[in-house]
Structures are given as C-alpha cells and as structure tokens.
Design a protein around this motif. Structure first.
Motif, PDB file in Angstrom:
ATOM      1  N   ARG A   1     -14.719 101.391  94.304  1.00 12.62           N
ATOM      2  CA  ARG A   1     -13.312 101.465  93.925  1.00 12.62           C
ATOM      3  C   ARG A   1     -12.884 102.910  93.689  1.00 12.62           C
ATOM      4  NH1 ARG A   1     -13.058  99.662  89.017  1.00 12.62           N
ATOM      5  NH2 ARG A   1     -10.801  99.875  88.959  1.00 12.62           N
TER       6      ARG A   1
ATOM      7  N   LEU B   1      -9.848 105.000  95.337  1.00 11.54           N
ATOM      8  CA  LEU B   1      -8.850 105.619  94.466  1.00 11.54           C
ATOM      9  C   LEU B   1      -8.747 107.114  94.733  1.00 11.54           C
ATOM     10  CD1 LEU B   1      -6.877 104.952  92.176  1.00 11.54           C
ATOM     11  CD2 LEU B   1      -8.711 105.435  90.547  1.00 11.54           C
TER      12      LEU B   1
ATOM     13  N   GLN C   1      -5.259  98.869 100.150  1.00  6.79           N
ATOM     14  CA  GLN C   1      -6.081  99.744  99.321  1.00  6.79           C
ATOM     15  C   GLN C   1      -5.799  99.538  97.845  1.00  6.79           C
ATOM     16  OE1 GLN C   1      -5.044 103.515 101.302  1.00  6.79           O
ATOM     17  NE2 GLN C   1      -7.216 103.762 101.806  1.00  6.79           N
TER      18      GLN C   1
ATOM     19  N   VAL D   1      -8.491  98.200  94.982  1.00  2.00           N
ATOM     20  CA  VAL D   1      -8.819  98.872  93.724  1.00  2.00           C
ATOM     21  C   VAL D   1      -8.595  97.947  92.539  1.00  2.00           C
ATOM     22  CG1 VAL D   1      -8.199 100.767  92.185  1.00  2.00           C
ATOM     23  CG2 VAL D   1      -8.367 101.170  94.641  1.00  2.00           C
TER      24      VAL D   1
ATOM     25  N   SER E   1      -6.826 102.030  86.373  1.00  4.66           N
ATOM     26  CA  SER E   1      -6.376 100.726  86.865  1.00  4.66           C
ATOM     27  C   SER E   1      -5.006 100.370  86.296  1.00  4.66           C
ATOM     28  CB  SER E   1      -7.400  99.647  86.502  1.00  4.66           C
ATOM     29  OG  SER E   1      -8.629  99.900  87.148  1.00  4.66           O
TER      30      SER E   1
END
Length: 303
Positions: free
Chosen positions: A133, A137, A114, A118, A57
């Motif tokens: 998520r 990803l 997108q 995420v 992230s």
C-alpha cells in the motif's frame, strides 16, 4: 548463520553491500545489527506503520470523499437546471433536458483504482500488505505533487470532477419522447446553434448561481450588451422567456429594431445616443406596467 546472511542479502541487497554469505562476514553483519538497534529502527518502523494505517489513510479517504461529493453535487444541481428547462419551451411543443454522463477516462479510472487499493486494506495488520500500500501511496503522492506539464495535466484531470462528466442535450416532446439529441452544435443551422447556445447559457448561469429549487438565483441581474442585433423576433422572445423562467433580471443593450419584441419582458427603458463618438446622452422612457409596453407617442412608436 550463513542461511540467515543469505536471506538478509536477498531481502536487503543495498544494505548488505559487499558482504557475502560466509562466516567471515559475521563481524560486518554484527556491526550492522548494532547500528540498527542503536538507531532504534524497529520503533521507527512501528511508528511508520501506525502513521500509514491512520493518518495517511484518513487523509486519502477525505480526498476520496470530497471528490465523490463534488461529483454528486453536479448531478443534484443539474436536476434543478432541468426543472427550469422543463418549463421553458425549446421548440414548438418541446423542451430541453441536459443529461449528465460519465466520461470513461483511463487516467481517472486508474487513479480511482489506486485509491481503492490503498483504502481497501487500510486497517490490515499484515506488514507486507502495508508495504505494498505504501508503494502505491508513494506513486500517487509523487504524481500529485509533480511540477512538469504532464504531471500537472494528470493532476488536473483526476482531481477536477467537472472533467469526469459530459453533458448531452435531449429535446423531448410533451409526452417525454426524444425528438433530438445534441452532443454539440455540429450539423445544426445557425438559428438552431444560437437557440441551443442561449438555452445552455441560461442553464449554466442557473447552475452556477442557483439557490434552492423555490428561490431565485443568489445574484439575478444578467447584462447582455449588443443583444439580439442579428436575431429575429422569434429567437429574441424565446431567449428572454428562457432567462425569465430561470429567475434572472435582464439588463439589455439592444438596437431599436428589437425594442418592440422586448417590451413585455422589461420594466423600464432608456434611450442612449452618442454624437460623434464623443458626447453621449440618455433619455428615460416611461413604461406602462399594466399594458407591459413602452409609453411612447404614436408618432414615436411609428418612427
């Protein structure tokens, strides 16, 4: 026990393989359980979720921040370009301003969505959301690392913020009223296209080389070879005014017919002669700084 077997098979069909829901399959399920516990998969799963929540992230957020900052810089630097254009007359009583507008590209919009998907629940503890998520990803990483032509086209489009915007020229009068809009040179005369191209060239150079608003470009010399050979005196003067307004030092190779028009824009001159395309010679020409003209004998000037 059989209900538990059935639930496992629904959720993990590949791992269940040929095992069924009956009690007769219990030894197979117990062997699978022992292997999972021996391999320490619950610990690996926990580590996976920690990396997904923190490292991935953070990296995606850093990429998103970089793209947003690059796009912001385009808008900020175009303000500098427009400040210079406001001081350069485009037509009689008008000046040009370049507007930056977003291009609504489907691939870019889907990519941004997108990324938001995420990052939106990056710190949520829910495992189902985390797995969802992760799937998004995975798809992003696969497309970004792809090597076929279509994947490379997609990657260049979503990561190159210069492709996310378009530039529109607006000609304004002294009161700020719109006189003309230039989305391209189509439908314009040769002189209009030449003037628009020169103005945009100077603006583009200022955009690429510009320092702060009160400073000249970090690299100021601009060399124009065979310059203004087919242009009239009005356009030659206009072009030189534009480049000078943007703070550039012009080094111009031009036919003799343009010399008189260029006199007040230069600080010196040199005549170049090439005989039989084999031997070249140069002759420096004195320049009168006060009069802003070449210091030529009358007969030389007339000639």
């Amino acid at each position: 026990m059989e209900r538990s077997f059935a639930e496992f098979r629904r959720e993990w069909p590949l791992e269940a393989g040929d095992m069924d829901d009956s009690a007769a399959s219990a030894p197979d399920y117990l062997r699978l359980l022992a292997r999972i516990e021996q391999d320490g998969l619950p610990q690996h799963e926990q580590r996976f979720f920690e990396l997904l929540r923190e490292q991935s992230s953070e990296n995606l957020a850093a990429l998103n921040t970089h793209l947003n900052q690059a796009r912001k810089e385009i808008y900020e630097r175009m303000e500098l370009v427009n400040a210079g254009l406001a001081e350069a007359e485009f037509n009689l009583g008008t000046h040009l301003q370049i507007e930056v507008a977003d291009r609504h590209l489907q691939d870019v919009q889907e990519f941004r969505e997108q990324v938001r998907e995420v990052l939106q629940h990056a710190w949520a503890a829910d495992r189902e959301q985390a797995e969802a998520r992760f799937q998004v990803l995975c798809e992003l990483v696969h497309r970004l690392s792809g090597r076929d032509a279509e994947q490379q086209r997609w990657r260049n489009q979503v990561l190159d913020v210069r492709q996310h915007v378009e530039f529109i020229g607006r000609e304004l009068d002294a009161e700020g009223r719109e006189v003309e809009v230039y989305r391209s040179g189509a439908g314009k005369s040769g002189g209009q296209r030449e003037k628009l191209a020169t103005t945009c060239l100077a603006a583009a150079l200022r955009y690429q080389l510009g320092g702060s608003e009160d400073e000249p470009p970090v690299y100021a010399p601009v060399v124009l070879d065979e310059a203004f050979g087919k242009a009239d005196n009005e356009f030659t003067e206009l072009a030189m005014n534009i480049f000078r307004r943007f703070g550039f030092q012009m080094i111009v190779a031009t036919p003799l017919k343009s010399v008189m028009t260029l006199e007040r824009f230069i600080g010196g001159a040199c005549f170049v002669d090439i005989a039989e395309r084999k031997r070249s010679a140069t002759l420096p020409i004195a320049y009168d700084q006060e009069q802003q003209r070449l210091d030529l004998p009358e007969h030389g000037a007339t000639a």
